[in-house]
Design a protein around this motif. Structure first.
Motif, PDB file in Angstrom:
ATOM      1  N   VAL A   1      -5.868   2.025   5.572  1.00 22.43           N
ATOM      2  CA  VAL A   1      -5.410   3.067   6.480  1.00 22.43           C
ATOM      3  C   VAL A   1      -4.245   2.528   7.301  1.00 22.43           C
ATOM      4  O   VAL A   1      -4.265   1.382   7.734  1.00 22.43           O
ATOM      5  CB  VAL A   1      -6.555   3.506   7.430  1.00 22.43           C
ATOM      6  CG1 VAL A   1      -6.067   4.508   8.453  1.00 22.43           C
ATOM      7  CG2 VAL A   1      -7.722   4.077   6.643  1.00 22.43           C
ATOM      8  N   LEU A   2      -3.229   3.361   7.497  1.00 23.15           N
ATOM      9  CA  LEU A   2      -2.132   3.075   8.411  1.00 23.15           C
ATOM     10  C   LEU A   2      -2.310   3.998   9.610  1.00 23.15           C
ATOM     11  O   LEU A   2      -2.336   5.221   9.460  1.00 23.15           O
ATOM     12  CB  LEU A   2      -0.775   3.337   7.753  1.00 23.15           C
ATOM     13  CG  LEU A   2       0.441   3.420   8.681  1.00 23.15           C
ATOM     14  CD1 LEU A   2       0.694   2.086   9.373  1.00 23.15           C
ATOM     15  CD2 LEU A   2       1.679   3.864   7.895  1.00 23.15           C
TER      16      LEU A   2
ATOM     17  N   TYR B   1       4.558   6.870   3.403  1.00 23.67           N
ATOM     18  CA  TYR B   1       4.952   5.508   3.747  1.00 23.67           C
ATOM     19  C   TYR B   1       4.594   4.535   2.632  1.00 23.67           C
ATOM     20  O   TYR B   1       3.542   4.652   2.016  1.00 23.67           O
ATOM     21  CB  TYR B   1       4.237   5.032   5.014  1.00 23.67           C
ATOM     22  CG  TYR B   1       4.627   5.781   6.259  1.00 23.67           C
ATOM     23  CD1 TYR B   1       5.726   5.394   7.004  1.00 23.67           C
ATOM     24  CD2 TYR B   1       3.890   6.873   6.691  1.00 23.67           C
ATOM     25  CE1 TYR B   1       6.083   6.072   8.161  1.00 23.67           C
ATOM     26  CE2 TYR B   1       4.233   7.566   7.838  1.00 23.67           C
ATOM     27  CZ  TYR B   1       5.333   7.157   8.569  1.00 23.67           C
ATOM     28  OH  TYR B   1       5.690   7.834   9.698  1.00 23.67           O
TER      29      TYR B   1
ATOM     30  N   LEU C   1       0.845  -1.193   0.000  1.00 23.28           N
ATOM     31  CA  LEU C   1       0.000   0.000   0.000  1.00 23.28           C
ATOM     32  C   LEU C   1       0.878   1.240   0.000  1.00 23.28           C
ATOM     33  O   LEU C   1       1.926   1.261   0.631  1.00 23.28           O
ATOM     34  CB  LEU C   1      -0.877   0.037   1.250  1.00 23.28           C
ATOM     35  CG  LEU C   1      -1.899  -1.074   1.426  1.00 23.28           C
ATOM     36  CD1 LEU C   1      -2.456  -1.055   2.843  1.00 23.28           C
ATOM     37  CD2 LEU C   1      -3.017  -0.908   0.419  1.00 23.28           C
ATOM     38  N   SER C   2       0.437   2.265  -0.686  1.00 21.75           N
ATOM     39  CA  SER C   2       1.077   3.570  -0.638  1.00 21.75           C
ATOM     40  C   SER C   2       0.262   4.422   0.323  1.00 21.75           C
ATOM     41  O   SER C   2      -0.891   4.748   0.054  1.00 21.75           O
ATOM     42  CB  SER C   2       1.104   4.194  -2.031  1.00 21.75           C
ATOM     43  OG  SER C   2       1.670   5.476  -1.972  1.00 21.75           O
ATOM     44  N   CYS C   3       0.861   4.736   1.475  1.00 24.51           N
ATOM     45  CA  CYS C   3       0.161   5.461   2.547  1.00 24.51           C
ATOM     46  C   CYS C   3       0.848   6.801   2.771  1.00 24.51           C
ATOM     47  O   CYS C   3       1.653   6.960   3.692  1.00 24.51           O
ATOM     48  CB  CYS C   3       0.163   4.639   3.830  1.00 24.51           C
ATOM     49  SG  CYS C   3      -0.504   2.978   3.652  1.00 24.51           S
ATOM     50  N   GLU C   4       0.545   7.742   1.873  1.00 24.26           N
ATOM     51  CA  GLU C   4       1.168   9.065   1.900  1.00 24.26           C
ATOM     52  C   GLU C   4       2.684   8.899   1.834  1.00 24.26           C
ATOM     53  O   GLU C   4       3.177   8.344   0.864  1.00 24.26           O
ATOM     54  CB  GLU C   4       0.659   9.876   3.085  1.00 24.26           C
ATOM     55  CG  GLU C   4      -0.842  10.122   2.983  1.00 24.26           C
ATOM     56  CD  GLU C   4      -1.497  10.635   4.235  1.00 24.26           C
ATOM     57  OE1 GLU C   4      -0.792  10.985   5.194  1.00 24.26           O
ATOM     58  OE2 GLU C   4      -2.737  10.697   4.253  1.00 24.26           O
TER      59      GLU C   4
ATOM     60  N   ILE D   1      -2.711  -1.685  10.493  1.00 24.53           N
ATOM     61  CA  ILE D   1      -2.971  -1.653   9.061  1.00 24.53           C
ATOM     62  C   ILE D   1      -4.394  -2.156   8.856  1.00 24.53           C
ATOM     63  O   ILE D   1      -4.728  -3.274   9.238  1.00 24.53           O
ATOM     64  CB  ILE D   1      -2.011  -2.573   8.272  1.00 24.53           C
ATOM     65  CG1 ILE D   1      -0.560  -2.414   8.725  1.00 24.53           C
ATOM     66  CG2 ILE D   1      -2.184  -2.352   6.773  1.00 24.53           C
ATOM     67  CD1 ILE D   1       0.020  -1.056   8.582  1.00 24.53           C
TER      68      ILE D   1
ATOM     69  N   HIS E   1      -2.686   7.730   8.255  1.00 21.79           N
ATOM     70  CA  HIS E   1      -2.310   7.882   6.853  1.00 21.79           C
ATOM     71  C   HIS E   1      -3.274   7.087   5.979  1.00 21.79           C
ATOM     72  O   HIS E   1      -3.444   5.885   6.187  1.00 21.79           O
ATOM     73  CB  HIS E   1      -0.874   7.400   6.634  1.00 21.79           C
ATOM     74  CG  HIS E   1       0.103   8.043   7.555  1.00 21.79           C
ATOM     75  ND1 HIS E   1       0.693   9.247   7.271  1.00 21.79           N
ATOM     76  CD2 HIS E   1       0.550   7.668   8.775  1.00 21.79           C
ATOM     77  CE1 HIS E   1       1.494   9.578   8.280  1.00 21.79           C
ATOM     78  NE2 HIS E   1       1.420   8.647   9.193  1.00 21.79           N
ATOM     79  N   ASN E   2      -3.877   7.748   4.997  1.00 23.23           N
ATOM     80  CA  ASN E   2      -4.728   7.070   4.043  1.00 23.23           C
ATOM     81  C   ASN E   2      -3.866   6.336   3.032  1.00 23.23           C
ATOM     82  O   ASN E   2      -2.830   6.826   2.606  1.00 23.23           O
ATOM     83  CB  ASN E   2      -5.653   8.068   3.336  1.00 23.23           C
ATOM     84  CG  ASN E   2      -6.665   8.643   4.281  1.00 23.23           C
ATOM     85  OD1 ASN E   2      -7.293   7.907   5.036  1.00 23.23           O
ATOM     86  ND2 ASN E   2      -6.813   9.950   4.270  1.00 23.23           N
ATOM     87  N   CYS E   3      -4.311   5.144   2.657  1.00 26.32           N
ATOM     88  CA  CYS E   3      -3.541   4.288   1.754  1.00 26.32           C
ATOM     89  C   CYS E   3      -4.331   4.004   0.488  1.00 26.32           C
ATOM     90  O   CYS E   3      -5.549   4.007   0.477  1.00 26.32           O
ATOM     91  CB  CYS E   3      -3.216   2.966   2.443  1.00 26.32           C
ATOM     92  SG  CYS E   3      -2.402   3.122   4.029  1.00 26.32           S
ATOM     93  N   ARG E   4      -3.589   3.763  -0.555  1.00 23.42           N
ATOM     94  CA  ARG E   4      -4.211   3.331  -1.816  1.00 23.42           C
ATOM     95  C   ARG E   4      -3.365   2.252  -2.429  1.00 23.42           C
ATOM     96  O   ARG E   4      -2.265   1.982  -2.059  1.00 23.42           O
ATOM     97  CB  ARG E   4      -4.385   4.493  -2.788  1.00 23.42           C
ATOM     98  CG  ARG E   4      -3.113   5.255  -3.050  1.00 23.42           C
ATOM     99  CD  ARG E   4      -3.351   6.419  -4.013  1.00 23.42           C
ATOM    100  NE  ARG E   4      -2.185   7.250  -4.050  1.00 23.42           N
ATOM    101  CZ  ARG E   4      -1.081   6.963  -4.732  1.00 23.42           C
ATOM    102  NH1 ARG E   4      -1.016   5.868  -5.446  1.00 23.42           N
ATOM    103  NH2 ARG E   4      -0.045   7.750  -4.720  1.00 23.42           N
TER     104      ARG E   4
END
Length: 109
Positions: free
Chosen positions: A93-94, A34, A29-32, A81, A106-109
């Motif tokens: 979400v992280l 992170y 996941l890409s969390c901003e 997570i 942190h929102n993840c996509r």
């Protein structure tokens, strides 16, 4: 393609043992700022690789607290997570907690 995951543990009389297994699945996941990679091996053990501009954190022995939530601990910090489903490509979400208090989300996509 899945990579072989290996961990080093101390066995009897502190002799090192390397245990390797193919993960059942890998989710990134890409969390901003992170990048979060979670793997689950055949023994239902969860591992986390957390990459940020500040460095890399590798954690193992994550615990699944709900079907789509895995928690990893390191000292007084917990990494939660959450994803719609852990094994599918979905958003999530992280959440990072320090001393039991929310530290960052942190929102993840």
């Amino acid at each position: 393609m899945r990579n072989l995951i290996c961990i080093l543990v101390l066995g009897i009389a502190s002799f090192p043992i390397i245990i390797c297994a193919m993960p059942l699945w890998v989710k990134t996941l890409s969390c901003e700022e992170y990048t979060v990679t979670i793997t689950e091996n055949p023994k239902n053990v969860f591992n986390l690789k957390l990459v940020s501009p500040k460095g890399v954190i590798n954690l193992s022995q994550g615990r699944q607290v709900e079907p789509a939530i895995v928690v990893f601990s390191r000292g007084n910090t917990e990494y939660w997570i959450t994803a719609e489903t852990l094994s599918a490509d979905t958003a999530g979400v992280l959440e990072i907690y320090q001393n039991g208090q929310p530290f960052s989300l942190h929102n993840c996509r």
